[in-house]
Scaffold this motif. Structure first.
Motif, PDB file in Angstrom:
ATOM      1  N   ILE A 275       5.619  40.047 -41.861  1.00 44.51           N
ATOM      2  CA  ILE A 275       4.573  39.166 -41.328  1.00 44.51           C
ATOM      3  C   ILE A 275       3.192  39.665 -41.725  1.00 44.51           C
ATOM      4  CG2 ILE A 275       3.507  38.296 -39.212  1.00 44.51           C
ATOM      5  CD1 ILE A 275       6.304  38.353 -37.932  1.00 44.51           C
ATOM      6  N   GLN A 276       2.959  40.978 -41.569  1.00 47.17           N
ATOM      7  CA  GLN A 276       1.630  41.510 -41.871  1.00 47.17           C
ATOM      8  C   GLN A 276       1.330  41.446 -43.364  1.00 47.17           C
ATOM      9  OE1 GLN A 276      -0.454  42.455 -39.234  1.00 47.17           O
ATOM     10  NE2 GLN A 276      -1.918  42.183 -40.891  1.00 47.17           N
ATOM     11  N   SER A 277       2.349  41.638 -44.195  1.00 42.52           N
ATOM     12  CA  SER A 277       2.149  41.513 -45.643  1.00 42.52           C
ATOM     13  C   SER A 277       1.714  40.098 -46.004  1.00 42.52           C
ATOM     14  CB  SER A 277       3.442  41.862 -46.386  1.00 42.52           C
ATOM     15  OG  SER A 277       3.807  43.205 -46.173  1.00 42.52           O
ATOM     16  N   ALA A 278       2.362  39.127 -45.384  1.00 43.90           N
ATOM     17  CA  ALA A 278       2.006  37.728 -45.651  1.00 43.90           C
ATOM     18  C   ALA A 278       0.606  37.406 -45.132  1.00 43.90           C
ATOM     19  CB  ALA A 278       3.033  36.805 -45.006  1.00 43.90           C
ATOM     20  N   LEU A 279       0.277  37.919 -43.952  1.00 42.88           N
ATOM     21  CA  LEU A 279      -1.051  37.668 -43.384  1.00 42.88           C
ATOM     22  C   LEU A 279      -2.144  38.284 -44.260  1.00 42.88           C
ATOM     23  CD1 LEU A 279      -0.325  38.285 -39.590  1.00 42.88           C
ATOM     24  CD2 LEU A 279      -1.004  36.117 -40.608  1.00 42.88           C
TER      25      LEU A 279
END
Length: 212
Positions: A133-137
């Protein structure tokens, strides 16, 4: 064709500076005149709607007795976040040139829900969920030049575990173009960054050649 009768509309009634209720005719939608919010559409963005929720809670009596009420995640937000998360899992296994655009499309639509629920999802699905999730954000924030990650255009950041870029983000490309355009305006189209040596430097080079 009958004319519209303004007298059928309610009076605005908003409190004016004098302390008296406004006597202008209000809007059909919310009963207020155009000076007191009659033309307001209300919050439309996700961030705006969240702000409205907080304002309502601050004015509610339950806020003073149970702060956990404020911390509850809406079921629709959780559902949207899980949908986005499952799509991101599928994309994390794909190697494609279109991957960047697909990630951006998902996160741009559900970035608020993902931010709200990322730790909740990680609690149940493990730390890898948070990495995805954080990589995508971060991938999305770099593209839109979000302030908290804007420094990435000046210095490299350790690559994320997922969704690494083939090329730079839109913000990086834009910055490079600005530098090239500014340089071309100052130095000309064929400027390569080379500085002509001064007379003193030329003399020093000649002396060094003689010594050699």
């Amino acid at each position: 064709m009958t004319k519209f009768n303004l007298e059928n509309l309610p009076k605005c009634g908003a409190k004016t500076r004098s302390g008296n209720p406004c006597q202008r005719y209000g809007n059909k939608a919310n009963g207020r005149c155009k000076l007191h919010g009659g033309r307001s559409t209300g919050a439309k963005t996700k961030e705006g709607k969240l702000a409205v929720r907080v304002n309502a809670l601050l004015n509610a009596i339950i806020w003073y007795f149970d702060n956990r009420f404020y911390m509850k995640i809406k079921e629709t937000d959780l559902k949207n976040a899980l949908t986005a998360y499952l799509n991101l899992i599928d994309l994390s296994k794909v190697q494609s040139n279109k991957l960047e655009n697909e990630v951006i499309d998902i996160v741009s639509q559900y970035h608020v829900e993902l931010e709200i629920t990322k730790y909740y999802i990680a609690t149940y699905d493990g730390p890898d969920a948070l990495l995805i999730i954080q990589s995508a954000l971060d991938h999305y924030y770099k593209d839109i030049a979000a302030q908290h990650l804007l420094f990435h255009i000046y210095t490299p950041i350790y690559p994320t575990p997922f969704y690494n870029r083939t090329f730079g983000s839109k913000a990086e490309v834009k910055k490079e173009m600005q530098i090239l355009i500014r340089t071309a305006k100052k130095k000309g189209d064929y400027y390569t960054g080379r500085v002509n040596p001064s007379p003193a430097q030329r003399q020093l080079k000649k002396q060094l050649k003689l010594i050699k």
